[in-house]
Design an enzyme around this catalytic site. Structure first.
Site, PDB file in Angstrom:
ATOM      1  N   GLY A 154       0.849  -1.191   0.000  1.00 47.07           N
ATOM      2  CA  GLY A 154       0.000   0.000   0.000  1.00 47.07           C
ATOM      3  C   GLY A 154       0.882   1.237   0.000  1.00 47.07           C
ATOM      4  O   GLY A 154       2.042   1.194  -0.427  1.00 47.07           O
ATOM      5  N   ARG A 155       0.334   2.306   0.528  1.00 46.05           N
ATOM      6  CA  ARG A 155       1.064   3.583   0.480  1.00 46.05           C
ATOM      7  C   ARG A 155       2.383   3.507   1.247  1.00 46.05           C
ATOM      8  O   ARG A 155       3.413   3.999   0.786  1.00 46.05           O
ATOM      9  CB  ARG A 155       0.222   4.691   1.106  1.00 46.05           C
ATOM     10  CG  ARG A 155      -1.155   4.858   0.517  1.00 46.05           C
ATOM     11  CD  ARG A 155      -1.929   5.842   1.392  1.00 46.05           C
ATOM     12  NE  ARG A 155      -3.342   5.877   1.121  1.00 46.05           N
ATOM     13  CZ  ARG A 155      -4.242   5.026   1.607  1.00 46.05           C
ATOM     14  NH1 ARG A 155      -3.865   4.035   2.401  1.00 46.05           N
ATOM     15  NH2 ARG A 155      -5.514   5.159   1.323  1.00 46.05           N
ATOM     16  N   ILE A 156       2.360   2.878   2.429  1.00 37.23           N
ATOM     17  CA  ILE A 156       3.577   2.832   3.253  1.00 37.23           C
ATOM     18  C   ILE A 156       4.606   1.906   2.602  1.00 37.23           C
ATOM     19  O   ILE A 156       5.805   2.228   2.544  1.00 37.23           O
ATOM     20  CB  ILE A 156       3.249   2.413   4.700  1.00 37.23           C
ATOM     21  CG1 ILE A 156       2.292   3.431   5.345  1.00 37.23           C
ATOM     22  CG2 ILE A 156       4.527   2.289   5.535  1.00 37.23           C
ATOM     23  CD1 ILE A 156       1.708   3.002   6.689  1.00 37.23           C
ATOM     24  N   ARG A 177      -1.688  -8.641  -2.112  1.00 37.00           N
ATOM     25  CA  ARG A 177      -2.916  -9.275  -2.609  1.00 37.00           C
ATOM     26  C   ARG A 177      -3.102  -8.958  -4.092  1.00 37.00           C
ATOM     27  O   ARG A 177      -3.393  -9.811  -4.899  1.00 37.00           O
ATOM     28  CB  ARG A 177      -4.120  -8.722  -1.842  1.00 37.00           C
ATOM     29  CG  ARG A 177      -4.690  -9.663  -0.831  1.00 37.00           C
ATOM     30  CD  ARG A 177      -5.880  -9.033  -0.184  1.00 37.00           C
ATOM     31  NE  ARG A 177      -5.709  -7.575  -0.124  1.00 37.00           N
ATOM     32  CZ  ARG A 177      -6.569  -6.738   0.398  1.00 37.00           C
ATOM     33  NH1 ARG A 177      -7.674  -7.173   0.913  1.00 37.00           N
ATOM     34  NH2 ARG A 177      -6.344  -5.432   0.438  1.00 37.00           N
ATOM     35  N   ILE A 236       6.334  -3.516  10.990  1.00 37.54           N
ATOM     36  CA  ILE A 236       5.687  -2.265  11.423  1.00 37.54           C
ATOM     37  C   ILE A 236       4.196  -2.325  11.084  1.00 37.54           C
ATOM     38  O   ILE A 236       3.524  -1.294  11.059  1.00 37.54           O
ATOM     39  CB  ILE A 236       6.327  -1.011  10.785  1.00 37.54           C
ATOM     40  CG1 ILE A 236       6.315  -1.104   9.250  1.00 37.54           C
ATOM     41  CG2 ILE A 236       7.725  -0.775  11.311  1.00 37.54           C
ATOM     42  CD1 ILE A 236       6.561   0.244   8.560  1.00 37.54           C
ATOM     43  N   ALA A 237       3.702  -3.549  10.798  1.00 36.06           N
ATOM     44  CA  ALA A 237       2.301  -3.673  10.368  1.00 36.06           C
ATOM     45  C   ALA A 237       1.385  -3.813  11.583  1.00 36.06           C
ATOM     46  O   ALA A 237       0.846  -2.806  12.081  1.00 36.06           O
ATOM     47  CB  ALA A 237       2.161  -4.860   9.434  1.00 36.06           C
ATOM     48  N   ARG A 238       1.218  -4.993  12.073  1.00 32.24           N
ATOM     49  CA  ARG A 238       0.401  -5.267  13.255  1.00 32.24           C
ATOM     50  C   ARG A 238       0.940  -6.509  13.931  1.00 32.24           C
ATOM     51  O   ARG A 238       1.414  -7.433  13.245  1.00 32.24           O
ATOM     52  CB  ARG A 238      -1.048  -5.569  12.861  1.00 32.24           C
ATOM     53  CG  ARG A 238      -1.923  -4.359  12.660  1.00 32.24           C
ATOM     54  CD  ARG A 238      -2.223  -3.633  13.977  1.00 32.24           C
ATOM     55  NE  ARG A 238      -3.044  -2.471  13.769  1.00 32.24           N
ATOM     56  CZ  ARG A 238      -2.597  -1.244  13.474  1.00 32.24           C
ATOM     57  NH1 ARG A 238      -1.292  -1.028  13.358  1.00 32.24           N
ATOM     58  NH2 ARG A 238      -3.427  -0.239  13.317  1.00 32.24           N
ATOM     59  N   GLU A 267       0.021  -6.752  22.324  1.00 30.56           N
ATOM     60  CA  GLU A 267       0.680  -5.583  22.911  1.00 30.56           C
ATOM     61  C   GLU A 267      -0.302  -4.804  23.801  1.00 30.56           C
ATOM     62  O   GLU A 267      -1.508  -4.847  23.554  1.00 30.56           O
ATOM     63  CB  GLU A 267       1.250  -4.674  21.798  1.00 30.56           C
ATOM     64  CG  GLU A 267       0.200  -4.061  20.897  1.00 30.56           C
ATOM     65  CD  GLU A 267       0.810  -3.273  19.733  1.00 30.56           C
ATOM     66  OE1 GLU A 267       1.674  -3.810  19.022  1.00 30.56           O
ATOM     67  OE2 GLU A 267       0.399  -2.118  19.555  1.00 30.56           O
ATOM     68  N   HIS A 285       5.398   0.475  19.391  1.00 31.66           N
ATOM     69  CA  HIS A 285       4.375   0.908  18.427  1.00 31.66           C
ATOM     70  C   HIS A 285       4.426   2.435  18.215  1.00 31.66           C
ATOM     71  O   HIS A 285       3.448   3.144  18.459  1.00 31.66           O
ATOM     72  CB  HIS A 285       2.969   0.478  18.892  1.00 31.66           C
ATOM     73  CG  HIS A 285       1.986   0.404  17.764  1.00 31.66           C
ATOM     74  ND1 HIS A 285       0.926  -0.472  17.737  1.00 31.66           N
ATOM     75  CD2 HIS A 285       1.896   1.109  16.609  1.00 31.66           C
ATOM     76  CE1 HIS A 285       0.225  -0.292  16.627  1.00 31.66           C
ATOM     77  NE2 HIS A 285       0.797   0.661  15.928  1.00 31.66           N
ATOM     78  N   ILE A 286       5.587   2.894  17.739  1.00 33.07           N
ATOM     79  CA  ILE A 286       5.787   4.345  17.582  1.00 33.07           C
ATOM     80  C   ILE A 286       6.101   4.751  16.144  1.00 33.07           C
ATOM     81  O   ILE A 286       6.537   5.876  15.902  1.00 33.07           O
ATOM     82  CB  ILE A 286       6.909   4.858  18.520  1.00 33.07           C
ATOM     83  CG1 ILE A 286       8.224   4.097  18.270  1.00 33.07           C
ATOM     84  CG2 ILE A 286       6.475   4.782  19.974  1.00 33.07           C
ATOM     85  CD1 ILE A 286       9.443   4.717  18.961  1.00 33.07           C
TER      86      ILE A 286
HETATM   87  C1  8YV Z   1      -1.113   4.270  15.538  1.00 33.21           C
HETATM   88  C2  8YV Z   1      -0.956   2.634  13.583  1.00 33.21           C
HETATM   89  O1  8YV Z   1      -0.160   4.861  16.337  1.00 33.21           O
HETATM   90  O2  8YV Z   1      -2.054   4.094  12.123  1.00 33.21           O
HETATM   91  C3  8YV Z   1      -1.897   2.930  12.485  1.00 33.21           C
HETATM   92  O3  8YV Z   1      -2.524   1.986  11.962  1.00 33.21           O
HETATM   93  O4  8YV Z   1      -0.645   1.532  13.818  1.00 33.21           O
HETATM   94  C4  8YV Z   1      -0.344   3.725  14.375  1.00 33.21           C
HETATM   95  O5  8YV Z   1      -0.015   4.780  13.546  1.00 33.21           O
HETATM   96  C5  8YV Z   1      -1.906   3.332  16.408  1.00 33.21           C
HETATM   97  O6  8YV Z   1      -2.730   2.473  15.719  1.00 33.21           O
HETATM   98  C6  8YV Z   1      -2.724   4.137  17.402  1.00 33.21           C
HETATM   99  O7  8YV Z   1      -3.980   4.489  16.944  1.00 33.21           O
END
Ligand code: 8YV
Length: 330
Positions: A154-156, A177, A236-238, A267, A285-286
């Protein structure tokens, strides 16, 4: 006047804008509410400003019949049952675009820190163990000129591809996908491959895929075993996209070289096995957390909430809806 809930503390001057339109209940102490506490506060509200930490599912929706808008301060919205919201005519919004470059910067930094053993060597220095230069001290895989693999484009993902290809002379391969349009592939200099090729060829694999049942444990023991022993993995996804227990095992066994994680299963708890391994960089998660970007995310979530509840200059047309079909039927 509609009532709205601001579930977490978020830049008081930005949240203040809601008070011109709504009766606002906020959370100035940034307490982490239990589900019953969240439901109790949300029960009489027409709108909610949420973050990724609040789970808005069917149970919450049934208990909160007045709800018309859930505006998430995040691009990801796996904390929200969008189908259940749509079925009840509740609009869901997220905060895309404003965080793309900041998050890509961080993903790249985390990948470089893991690859070049920055956290590991810093811990060594701080421990007082550094007594002499050594020819292969913390010798690591290179970053420039290697193959960057991206899962989720995606964009990121595209912003990370640009950094790798244009800044570091990397060959960029990706799996997603759906394949990007040829023009976009050419612009970000990335080549589409199947997942097995991505895993087998990447020197540095970065995960940017949204979390869904389909991406749950997309990287588990089998996938880690198919990566190069010299490869790094950055998430950095989830949390949940990676099987954290399997990753801890793979790092301990030397099946991959290193990992950088900004997100974790369950988390803010972190799998104990990940805390034990030296070749890992762990951050809380920053990735989107630059001051400018977090302010932009809060501001977009507020704009969405105002518009979704029929107020302000964009009344009825929130800028970034996830389920715009709800708006058409209003
Ligand atoms: C947020 C993120 O800090 O935008 C997202 O999907 O994972 C992070 O940028 C986090 O979800 C808090 O809302």
């Amino acid at each position: 006047m509609n009532k709205v809930l601001v579930a977490r503390k978020a830049f008081p001057d930005i949240v203040e804008r809601l008070r011109a339109h709504f009766e606002v209940e906020d959370n100035p102490d940034d307490a982490v509410w239990t589900r019953p506490q969240l439901i109790e506060r949300l029960q009489d509200k027409a709108g909610a400003f949420t973050t990724g930490s609040e789970r808005i599912d069917a149970e919450v929706l049934v208990a909160c019949p007045a709800l018309k808008a859930v505006c998430n301060m995040a691009v990801g919205y796996n904390n929200i049952d969008v189908a259940a919201c749509t079925a009840r005519g509740i609009v869901v919004t997220n905060t895309p675009d404003v965080l793309t470059e900041t998050t890509a910067d961080f993903g790249f930094a985390l990948m470089m820190a893991a690859a070049r053993r920055i956290a590991e060597s810093e811990r060594y220095l701080r421990s007082g163990a550094w007594s002499k230069w050594h020819y292969d001290q913390f010798a690591s895989p290179d970053v420039h000129g290697t193959t960057l693999g991206i899962l989720g484009m995606g964009r990121i993902g595209q912003a990370i591809a640009r950094r790798g290809a244009l800044g570091f002379g990397m060959q960029v391969i990706y799996h997603n996908r759906s394949r990007l349009a040829p023009q976009t592939e050419a612009e970000v200099k990335a080549r589409y491959v199947d997942k097995a090729t991505l895993l087998g060829e990447a020197d540095h694999l970065v995960l940017v895929v949204p979390y869904s049942p389909a991406s749950h444990h997309a990287i588990g023991a089998a996938e880690l075993a198919s990566m190069k022993p010299s490869a790094t993995l950055t998430n950095i996804a989830r949390g949940g996209v990676v099987d954290d227990a399997a990753l801890a095992e793979a790092l301990k066994a030397g099946r991959i070289a290193a990992a950088g994680l900004d997100v974790f299963e369950g988390e803010p708890k972190v799998h104990a096995g990940l805390l034990d391994v030296p070749n890992i960089v762990l951050t809380p998660h920053i990735a989107s957390s630059s001051i400018t970007t977090r302010r932009a995310m809060a501001s977009l979530a507020v704009d969405n909430l105002i518009a979704a509840l029929g107020q302000g200059p964009q009344a009825g047309a929130p800028p970034t809806p996830v389920n715009p079909e709800v708006l058409r039927t209003r």
